[in-house]
Structure formats: structure tokens, C-alpha cells
Design a protein around this motif. Structure first.
Motif, PDB file in Angstrom:
ATOM      1  N   ALA A  28      51.177 -14.056  -1.491  1.00  0.00           N
ATOM      2  CA  ALA A  28      52.130 -13.694  -2.527  1.00  0.00           C
ATOM      3  C   ALA A  28      53.317 -14.651  -2.530  1.00  0.00           C
ATOM      4  CB  ALA A  28      52.612 -12.246  -2.340  1.00  0.00           C
ATOM      5  N   LEU A  29      53.761 -15.024  -1.357  1.00  0.00           N
ATOM      6  CA  LEU A  29      54.880 -15.973  -1.258  1.00  0.00           C
ATOM      7  C   LEU A  29      54.505 -17.327  -1.862  1.00  0.00           C
ATOM      8  CD1 LEU A  29      57.754 -16.353  -0.231  1.00  0.00           C
ATOM      9  CD2 LEU A  29      56.802 -17.061   1.959  1.00  0.00           C
ATOM     10  N   ARG A  30      53.305 -17.812  -1.527  1.00  0.00           N
ATOM     11  CA  ARG A  30      52.832 -19.083  -2.092  1.00  0.00           C
ATOM     12  C   ARG A  30      52.727 -19.000  -3.617  1.00  0.00           C
ATOM     13  NH1 ARG A  30      49.601 -19.377   2.394  1.00  0.00           N
ATOM     14  NH2 ARG A  30      47.828 -18.461   1.331  1.00  0.00           N
ATOM     15  N   ALA A  31      52.146 -17.886  -4.091  1.00  0.00           N
ATOM     16  CA  ALA A  31      51.949 -17.726  -5.543  1.00  0.00           C
ATOM     17  C   ALA A  31      53.262 -17.649  -6.303  1.00  0.00           C
ATOM     18  CB  ALA A  31      51.110 -16.480  -5.817  1.00  0.00           C
ATOM     19  N   SER A  32      54.298 -17.160  -5.625  1.00  0.00           N
ATOM     20  CA  SER A  32      55.602 -17.026  -6.296  1.00  0.00           C
ATOM     21  C   SER A  32      56.393 -18.340  -6.234  1.00  0.00           C
ATOM     22  CB  SER A  32      56.410 -15.898  -5.657  1.00  0.00           C
ATOM     23  OG  SER A  32      56.839 -16.268  -4.357  1.00  0.00           O
ATOM     24  N   GLY A  33      55.840 -19.326  -5.549  1.00  0.00           N
ATOM     25  CA  GLY A  33      56.522 -20.625  -5.442  1.00  0.00           C
ATOM     26  C   GLY A  33      57.466 -20.698  -4.262  1.00  0.00           C
ATOM     27  N   GLY A  34      57.415 -19.688  -3.403  1.00  0.00           N
ATOM     28  CA  GLY A  34      58.344 -19.648  -2.278  1.00  0.00           C
ATOM     29  C   GLY A  34      57.797 -20.221  -0.981  1.00  0.00           C
ATOM     30  N   GLY A  35      56.597 -20.727  -0.970  1.00  0.00           N
ATOM     31  CA  GLY A  35      56.117 -21.239   0.302  1.00  0.00           C
ATOM     32  C   GLY A  35      54.902 -21.973   0.140  1.00  0.00           C
ATOM     33  N   LEU A  81      43.915  -5.201  -8.430  1.00  0.00           N
ATOM     34  CA  LEU A  81      43.644  -6.625  -8.232  1.00  0.00           C
ATOM     35  C   LEU A  81      42.190  -6.986  -8.490  1.00  0.00           C
ATOM     36  CD1 LEU A  81      45.887  -7.128  -5.090  1.00  0.00           C
ATOM     37  CD2 LEU A  81      46.248  -8.150  -7.362  1.00  0.00           C
ATOM     38  N   ALA A  82      41.296  -6.002  -8.528  1.00  0.00           N
ATOM     39  CA  ALA A  82      39.881  -6.260  -8.800  1.00  0.00           C
ATOM     40  C   ALA A  82      39.625  -6.558 -10.276  1.00  0.00           C
ATOM     41  CB  ALA A  82      39.033  -5.073  -8.349  1.00  0.00           C
ATOM     42  N   HIS A  83      40.537  -6.154 -11.160  1.00  0.00           N
ATOM     43  CA  HIS A  83      40.392  -6.438 -12.591  1.00  0.00           C
ATOM     44  C   HIS A  83      40.717  -7.902 -12.846  1.00  0.00           C
ATOM     45  CE1 HIS A  83      39.784  -2.452 -14.339  1.00  0.00           C
ATOM     46  NE2 HIS A  83      40.560  -1.999 -13.373  1.00  0.00           N
ATOM     47  N   SER A  84      39.761  -8.638 -13.401  1.00  0.00           N
ATOM     48  CA  SER A  84      39.976 -10.074 -13.603  1.00  0.00           C
ATOM     49  C   SER A  84      41.162 -10.355 -14.519  1.00  0.00           C
ATOM     50  CB  SER A  84      38.715 -10.750 -14.137  1.00  0.00           C
ATOM     51  OG  SER A  84      38.359 -10.192 -15.381  1.00  0.00           O
ATOM     52  N   ALA A  85      41.352  -9.566 -15.569  1.00  0.00           N
ATOM     53  CA  ALA A  85      42.480  -9.785 -16.488  1.00  0.00           C
ATOM     54  C   ALA A  85      43.808  -9.515 -15.786  1.00  0.00           C
ATOM     55  CB  ALA A  85      42.350  -8.898 -17.714  1.00  0.00           C
ATOM     56  N   TYR A  86      43.803  -8.584 -14.856  1.00  0.00           N
ATOM     57  CA  TYR A  86      45.033  -8.266 -14.128  1.00  0.00           C
ATOM     58  C   TYR A  86      45.282  -9.293 -13.022  1.00  0.00           C
ATOM     59  CZ  TYR A  86      48.654  -5.677 -11.729  1.00  0.00           C
ATOM     60  OH  TYR A  86      49.849  -5.326 -11.143  1.00  0.00           O
ATOM     61  N   ARG A  87      44.204  -9.696 -12.369  1.00  0.00           N
ATOM     62  CA  ARG A  87      44.319 -10.637 -11.250  1.00  0.00           C
ATOM     63  C   ARG A  87      44.977 -11.943 -11.677  1.00  0.00           C
ATOM     64  NH1 ARG A  87      39.404  -9.863  -9.280  1.00  0.00           N
ATOM     65  NH2 ARG A  87      38.478 -11.409 -10.634  1.00  0.00           N
ATOM     66  N   THR A  88      44.798 -12.312 -12.952  1.00  0.00           N
ATOM     67  CA  THR A  88      45.397 -13.548 -13.451  1.00  0.00           C
ATOM     68  C   THR A  88      46.708 -13.291 -14.205  1.00  0.00           C
ATOM     69  OG1 THR A  88      44.064 -13.403 -15.470  1.00  0.00           O
ATOM     70  CG2 THR A  88      43.160 -14.715 -13.646  1.00  0.00           C
ATOM     71  N   SER A  89      47.172 -12.050 -14.204  1.00  0.00           N
ATOM     72  CA  SER A  89      48.410 -11.727 -14.917  1.00  0.00           C
ATOM     73  C   SER A  89      49.631 -12.029 -14.048  1.00  0.00           C
ATOM     74  CB  SER A  89      48.429 -10.248 -15.329  1.00  0.00           C
ATOM     75  OG  SER A  89      48.789  -9.428 -14.244  1.00  0.00           O
ATOM     76  N   ARG A  90      50.781 -11.978 -14.675  1.00  0.00           N
ATOM     77  CA  ARG A  90      52.021 -12.251 -13.950  1.00  0.00           C
ATOM     78  C   ARG A  90      52.361 -11.157 -12.952  1.00  0.00           C
ATOM     79  NH1 ARG A  90      56.742 -10.319 -17.805  1.00  0.00           N
ATOM     80  NH2 ARG A  90      55.539  -8.920 -19.123  1.00  0.00           N
ATOM     81  N   SER A 119      50.197  -9.801 -10.755  1.00  0.00           N
ATOM     82  CA  SER A 119      49.313  -9.772  -9.588  1.00  0.00           C
ATOM     83  C   SER A 119      50.035 -10.168  -8.298  1.00  0.00           C
ATOM     84  CB  SER A 119      48.089 -10.659  -9.815  1.00  0.00           C
ATOM     85  OG  SER A 119      48.469 -12.011  -9.919  1.00  0.00           O
ATOM     86  N   THR A 120      50.977 -11.093  -8.378  1.00  0.00           N
ATOM     87  CA  THR A 120      51.700 -11.510  -7.173  1.00  0.00           C
ATOM     88  C   THR A 120      52.509 -10.349  -6.606  1.00  0.00           C
ATOM     89  OG1 THR A 120      51.788 -13.784  -7.939  1.00  0.00           O
ATOM     90  CG2 THR A 120      53.351 -13.165  -6.234  1.00  0.00           C
ATOM     91  N   LYS A 121      53.188  -9.610  -7.473  1.00  0.00           N
ATOM     92  CA  LYS A 121      53.947  -8.441  -7.021  1.00  0.00           C
ATOM     93  C   LYS A 121      53.015  -7.408  -6.402  1.00  0.00           C
ATOM     94  CE  LYS A 121      57.882  -8.449 -10.176  1.00  0.00           C
ATOM     95  NZ  LYS A 121      58.592  -7.660 -11.208  1.00  0.00           N
ATOM     96  N   THR A 122      51.860  -7.233  -7.022  1.00  0.00           N
ATOM     97  CA  THR A 122      50.909  -6.240  -6.523  1.00  0.00           C
ATOM     98  C   THR A 122      50.400  -6.641  -5.144  1.00  0.00           C
ATOM     99  OG1 THR A 122      50.307  -5.723  -8.787  1.00  0.00           O
ATOM    100  CG2 THR A 122      48.810  -4.949  -7.074  1.00  0.00           C
ATOM    101  N   LYS A 123      50.161  -7.932  -4.928  1.00  0.00           N
ATOM    102  CA  LYS A 123      49.744  -8.390  -3.593  1.00  0.00           C
ATOM    103  C   LYS A 123      50.824  -8.090  -2.563  1.00  0.00           C
ATOM    104  CE  LYS A 123      46.626 -12.132  -4.870  1.00  0.00           C
ATOM    105  NZ  LYS A 123      46.418 -13.581  -4.875  1.00  0.00           N
ATOM    106  N   ALA A 124      52.074  -8.331  -2.918  1.00  0.00           N
ATOM    107  CA  ALA A 124      53.181  -8.047  -1.994  1.00  0.00           C
ATOM    108  C   ALA A 124      53.286  -6.541  -1.733  1.00  0.00           C
ATOM    109  CB  ALA A 124      54.485  -8.593  -2.544  1.00  0.00           C
TER     110      ALA A 124
END
Length: 157
Positions: free
Chosen positions: A150-157, A110-119, A121-126
Motif C-alpha cells: 500500500a505504501l509503494r502504491a501510494s508513492g510513499g516507498g 480486492l478480488a473484484h477486478s474493477a475495484y482492484r484497479t480503482s483509486r 484499492s490502496t486504502k483497502t489494502k492498508a
């Protein structure tokens, strides 16, 4: 490279239905095709990463970790791919019940900026939240916060 793509996609299909014995030869062929062209280094690393995931999912944790660490060296400078390899290292650590090690790998991904903005990253946070909550003692506050993010980012909350 069309042959490489075919073998890669066939290998991924078999991998997704847990037919590792069938996936491995296809992924190995794909890897060899991609290795012929420097423009396909990321595809080669992705095929290698799935081969590492197969090692991990079949309980060969130490082999998988060594495999991923060698891939990580080769992926230097390829932000999203580096993040995916670090995520795979985290998943391997979780499978082996090394939750503190998993936390480190997920945080590095998650510290990699290119990864942090990838699709991914939400799974990785979870997954990081899961590792935090499974530690002894569990990191409930940090884990809960990450799950909510992660829930917010996935559109679930």
C-alpha cells in the motif's frame, strides 16, 4: 437529477464534518431523486452507502451490516460499487472489533477486478493490513507485506 446531485453533495459535506444529523436528510432526498432514473442506480447506492456508514459510525453495527448486505445484493455486477460496499462492510466490522470478518470483506473487495484497479484499492489494502495486525494472534507477516504494498502504491516507498 441536478437536485439529486445538490442534495448528495450537501449530504457528503455534512458527513465529512461529522454532522450526521444534517447529512441524513440530504442523502435521503438525493437517494429518492436518483431512484427515479435507472441510469443513476450507482449514485443511489452511493447515497445509501453513506447512510450505512452513518449507522456504523454511530455504533449501530448490526443495522449497518444488514443495510450494506442489502445494498450488496442490489449492486451485483457493478464492480467498483460492489467493492466499495464490501469495503464499508469491512470498516463496519473493524469498528465492531470483528477483525477476522473485516479481513474477509476487504479480501472480497480486492478480488473484484474493477475495484482492484480503482483509486480505493490502496486504502483497502492498508485497512486490510490494519485488520490483520489487530487480530489475535496478529497476522504480522501478511499485514506487514500489505502495508508495504500500500505504501509503494501510494508513492510513499
Amino acid at each position: 437529477m441536478e437536485h439529486g446531485e445538490f442534495y448528495y453533495r450537501a449530504g457528503v459535506c455534512y458527513y465529512k464534518i461529522d454532522r450526521f444529523d444534517r447529512a441524513m436528510p440530504y442523502l435521503d432526498k438525493a437517494r429518492r431523486f436518483f431512484a427515479l432514473d435507472p441510469m443513476y442506480v450507482e449514485k443511489e447506492l452511493q447515497a445509501e452507502m453513506i447512510l450505512g456508514n452513518i449507522l456504523s459510525e454511530t455504533g449501530q453495527y448490526e443495522k449497518a451490516e444488514a443495510h450494506f448486505l442489502s445494498l450488496l445484493e442490489r449492486a451485483s455486477g457493478l464492480g467498483e460499487t460492489e467493492g466499495l460496499i464490501l469495503r464499508s462492510l469491512g470498516q463496519n466490522a473493524v469498528r465492531n472489533h470483528h477483525f477476522y470478518k473485516a479481513e474477509t470483506y476487504y479480501q472480497q473487495a480486492l478480488a473484484h477486478s474493477a475495484y482492484r484497479t480503482s483509486r480505493y484499492s490502496t486504502k483497502t489494502k492498508a485497512e486490510l493490513a490494519n485488520a490483520l495486525l489487530r487480530q489475535q494472534p496478529p497476522s504480522v507477516k501478511k499485514g506487514s507485506k500489505l502495508l508495504k504494498e500500500a505504501l509503494r502504491a501510494s508513492g510513499g516507498g
